[in-house]
Design an enzyme around this catalytic site. Sequence first.
Site, short mmCIF file in Angstrom:
data_model
loop_
_atom_site.label_atom_id
_atom_site.label_comp_id
_atom_site.label_asym_id
_atom_site.label_seq_id
_atom_site.Cartn_x
_atom_site.Cartn_y
_atom_site.Cartn_z
N ARG A 68 0.82 -1.21 -0.17
CA ARG A 68 -0.15 0.35 -0.10
C ARG A 68 0.88 1.35 -0.10
O ARG A 68 2.14 1.85 -0.04
CB ARG A 68 -0.88 -0.31 1.25
CG ARG A 68 -0.45 -0.06 2.59
CD ARG A 68 -1.03 0.49 4.32
NE ARG A 68 -0.28 1.57 3.38
CZ ARG A 68 0.84 2.29 3.68
NH1 ARG A 68 1.82 2.01 3.73
NH2 ARG A 68 0.29 3.63 3.69
N GLN A 102 -3.17 2.60 10.00
CA GLN A 102 -1.43 2.46 8.93
C GLN A 102 -0.65 3.31 10.18
O GLN A 102 0.61 2.94 9.97
CB GLN A 102 -1.54 3.05 8.00
CG GLN A 102 -2.22 2.00 6.54
CD GLN A 102 -3.81 2.85 6.14
OE1 GLN A 102 -4.62 2.98 7.78
NE2 GLN A 102 -4.57 2.47 5.36
N ASP A 108 -2.16 10.50 -2.98
CA ASP A 108 -2.32 9.47 -3.84
C ASP A 108 -3.29 10.03 -5.00
O ASP A 108 -2.34 9.52 -6.21
CB ASP A 108 -3.52 9.26 -3.26
CG ASP A 108 -2.88 8.16 -1.98
OD1 ASP A 108 -2.61 8.44 -0.53
OD2 ASP A 108 -2.91 6.63 -2.97
N ASN A 167 -6.06 12.13 0.13
CA ASN A 167 -4.64 10.89 0.50
C ASN A 167 -5.42 10.49 1.98
O ASN A 167 -7.56 10.46 2.10
CB ASN A 167 -4.11 12.26 1.45
CG ASN A 167 -2.68 10.97 1.83
OD1 ASN A 167 -2.46 10.73 1.77
ND2 ASN A 167 -2.58 11.57 3.43
O1 MRU Z 1 -4.29 2.87 2.08
P1 MRU Z 1 -3.36 3.22 1.75
O2 MRU Z 1 -2.59 2.68 3.61
O3 MRU Z 1 -3.05 2.77 0.80
O4 MRU Z 1 -3.12 4.11 2.01
C1 MRU Z 1 -2.16 5.18 1.55
C2 MRU Z 1 -1.80 7.48 2.44
O5 MRU Z 1 -3.04 7.74 1.72
C3 MRU Z 1 -0.50 7.63 1.73
O6 MRU Z 1 -0.74 8.86 2.62
C4 MRU Z 1 -0.07 8.07 0.43
O7 MRU Z 1 -0.22 6.77 -0.25
C5 MRU Z 1 1.25 8.57 0.60
S1 MRU Z 1 1.86 7.09 0.79
C6 MRU Z 1 4.01 8.05 0.35
#
Ligand code: MRU
Length: 345
Positions: free
Chosen positions: A45, A195, A236, A246
Amino acid sequence: MISTLRWEKNKLKLIDQTELPLRFVYLDCADVSSIWKAIYSLKIRGAPAIGVAAGFGVYLGIKDSPAKTHPSFKKDLGRVLSYLATARPTAVNLFWVLERMRNLVEENKDKSVSKLKRLILAEAKEIMAEERKSSQKIAFWGNKLIRDGDRILTYCNTGRLATVGYGTALGAIHYAKEKGKRMEVFVCETRPFLQGARLTAWELKQNKIPFTLICDNMAGVVISQGKVNKIFVGSDRTVANGDTANKIGTYNLAVLAHYHKIPFYVFCPLSSFDFKLKTGEEIPIEERPSEELLYIMGRRIAPSGVKAYYPGFDITPGRLITAIVTEKGIFKPPYIRTLRKLKNG
Ligand code: MRU
């Protein structure tokens, strides 16, 4: 330094992030469907890491194609690209990589099918190398925003686990630690998939950076008590007007930062920009299964039959962002025209 992803013996080896921090295990992906499942289930992820994994997914999906001609190879490739595109909708890095693979094959029409397969693998490795370099540069630039003694609040996981290098927002913090700066980091747990509590806390502990874990709904009080002087988050997808998707909850923090007059920084590589979209309203927002909200570590936390709503991301308006840190430097508004030029070379 840990490596989130490794290409070894025709397999993608990745750290299974759903097992952290309790177990540190690698998962071997030898076919495209195991990569799709790993991305969908958040075993891998973070926008840059998703993109890199998808690049190898394309190769694994096409390497055994029986096609003999360019048109039939293109058809097989199209199927693999469409399949991978359904894994997660918000992080644009995934689509950027798939587009890059499509263009690569288009630009090499004159090559044999076996040569095209080799080119796809080489491209996946190149994307990984580029993302590693970008994350090092983001960390370098981000470090310039950190003063000794800073108290930084961060969200989700934007570190080594989310990229193939230092990380983005958290990468800057790792880098600043290497440069001898002292910081206190506030880590939001990042409900529902945690996370922050599981992954960012794990990374900071590994790197011996002092931090305090808070529930997401404590951010307001912690900021109002003056315990935080800047906020660092990832992206994202950042679009033409600076609006940024994000992890769900990021928007709340941007509003808090604005109210309390502390800077709010977004960190991301140019691969996370989508200049085709004008505003954040056009960004597809992933809706995750409600079970992820209703259960914590396999245990139900609400009565059965309860309805839950779980958009995985929110949009922070560009006007709430103090600056965006990319591999090309730190950009303050009006930054987007310059960034578009940089991305398109
Ligand atoms: O659902 P996830 O854990 O993939 O979401 C991740 C995020 O929102 C991060 O902040 C984003 O991907 C940037 S990672 C450098």
